[in-house]
Write a protein that holds these residues in place. Structure first.
Motif, PDB file in Angstrom:
ATOM      1  N   PRO A   1       0.841  -1.199   0.000  1.00 20.39           N
ATOM      2  CA  PRO A   1       0.000   0.000   0.000  1.00 20.39           C
ATOM      3  C   PRO A   1       0.881   1.256   0.000  1.00 20.39           C
ATOM      4  N   VAL A   2       0.381   2.335  -0.594  1.00 18.20           N
ATOM      5  CA  VAL A   2       1.135   3.578  -0.759  1.00 18.20           C
ATOM      6  C   VAL A   2       1.719   4.077   0.569  1.00 18.20           C
ATOM      7  N   ASN A   3       0.915   4.159   1.618  1.00 17.13           N
ATOM      8  CA  ASN A   3       1.412   4.698   2.888  1.00 17.13           C
ATOM      9  C   ASN A   3       2.455   3.799   3.545  1.00 17.13           C
TER      10      ASN A   3
ATOM     11  N   ALA B   1       4.543   1.757   1.871  1.00 22.38           N
ATOM     12  CA  ALA B   1       5.740   1.924   1.037  1.00 22.38           C
ATOM     13  C   ALA B   1       6.423   3.255   1.313  1.00 22.38           C
ATOM     14  N   LYS B   2       5.645   4.319   1.439  1.00 22.36           N
ATOM     15  CA  LYS B   2       6.215   5.653   1.694  1.00 22.36           C
ATOM     16  C   LYS B   2       6.860   5.697   3.066  1.00 22.36           C
ATOM     17  N   SER B   3       6.283   5.028   4.033  1.00 29.12           N
ATOM     18  CA  SER B   3       6.872   4.989   5.379  1.00 29.12           C
ATOM     19  C   SER B   3       8.252   4.338   5.350  1.00 29.12           C
ATOM     20  N   ILE B   4       8.357   3.217   4.685  1.00 27.61           N
ATOM     21  CA  ILE B   4       9.634   2.499   4.611  1.00 27.61           C
ATOM     22  C   ILE B   4      10.660   3.320   3.824  1.00 27.61           C
ATOM     23  N   SER B   5      10.247   3.870   2.689  1.00 21.76           N
ATOM     24  CA  SER B   5      11.190   4.634   1.868  1.00 21.76           C
ATOM     25  C   SER B   5      11.621   5.921   2.563  1.00 21.76           C
ATOM     26  N   PHE B   6      10.726   6.533   3.340  1.00 26.60           N
ATOM     27  CA  PHE B   6      11.067   7.738   4.099  1.00 26.60           C
ATOM     28  C   PHE B   6      12.197   7.451   5.078  1.00 26.60           C
ATOM     29  N   ILE B   7      12.095   6.358   5.786  1.00 24.42           N
ATOM     30  CA  ILE B   7      13.129   5.993   6.766  1.00 24.42           C
ATOM     31  C   ILE B   7      14.479   5.802   6.072  1.00 24.42           C
ATOM     32  N   ALA B   8      14.488   5.127   4.943  1.00 25.74           N
ATOM     33  CA  ALA B   8      15.738   4.917   4.204  1.00 25.74           C
ATOM     34  C   ALA B   8      16.310   6.244   3.701  1.00 25.74           C
ATOM     35  N   GLY B   9      15.462   7.080   3.141  1.00 31.12           N
ATOM     36  CA  GLY B   9      15.921   8.363   2.603  1.00 31.12           C
ATOM     37  C   GLY B   9      16.396   9.331   3.668  1.00 31.12           C
TER      38      GLY B   9
END
Length: 158
Positions: A65-67, A69-77
């Motif tokens: 789900p978008v949220n 995926a965005k949560s995981i990618s935010f942490i990495a970025g």
């Protein structure tokens, strides 16, 4: 220190974040605003590639789900950005207080990014540009917040 006083080296404490090795002397004078902005933008660009690349893969390939995926990618970025900005952009010494302040700032920008990304994603029509445009709007907003708070507050903490 006298023999009757315990050594502070043996007291339990929070670990410092992972360090990126650099060859430059970190004690050099603080960089001017223009240099910091340029370095922040370069670092942000790299971090955005990490963030968006992972976000895209998690949504389009993995099917998260978008949220989520965005949560995981935010942490990495944001982890990438912090590690580079602390050493290269703001030339700051390690500090537990600063690290805690960054965690609080990133919690706020996490909410802004994930929330705004979700709102924009739902607001736009189901077109090919919906995913990247929602990302860019959320990322841009969080980037401005991050720079202002990091420069004015966080990297002034000793």
């Amino acid at each position: 220190m006298s023999e009757s006083q315990p050594s502070r080296d043996h007291e339990p404490h929070a670990p410092l974040p992972v360090e990126i090795p650099v060859t430059e002397n970190i004690a050099d004078a603080a960089l001017d605003l223009k240099t910091q902005v340029v370095r922040f933008v370069v670092t942000g660009g790299l971090s955005a590639v990490v963030d968006f690349g992972l976000y895209f893969v998690l949504v389009q390939v993995v099917g998260l789900p978008v949220n989520v995926a965005k949560s995981i990618s935010f942490i990495a970025g944001t982890s990438t950005a912090y590690l580079i900005n602390r050493r290269w952009t703001f030339k700051a010494e390690p500090s537990r207080a600063r690290f805690v302040a960054v965690v609080v700032l990133y919690a706020i920008t996490f909410s802004v990014q994930v929330g705004l990304n979700g709102v924009m994603y739902e607001a736009f029509p189901d077109e090919w540009w919906r995913l990247p445009l929602a990302f860019v709007i959320a990322q841009g907003t969080a980037t401005v917040i991050n720079f202002v708070v990091q420069r004015a507050v966080i990297f002034k903490i000793r």
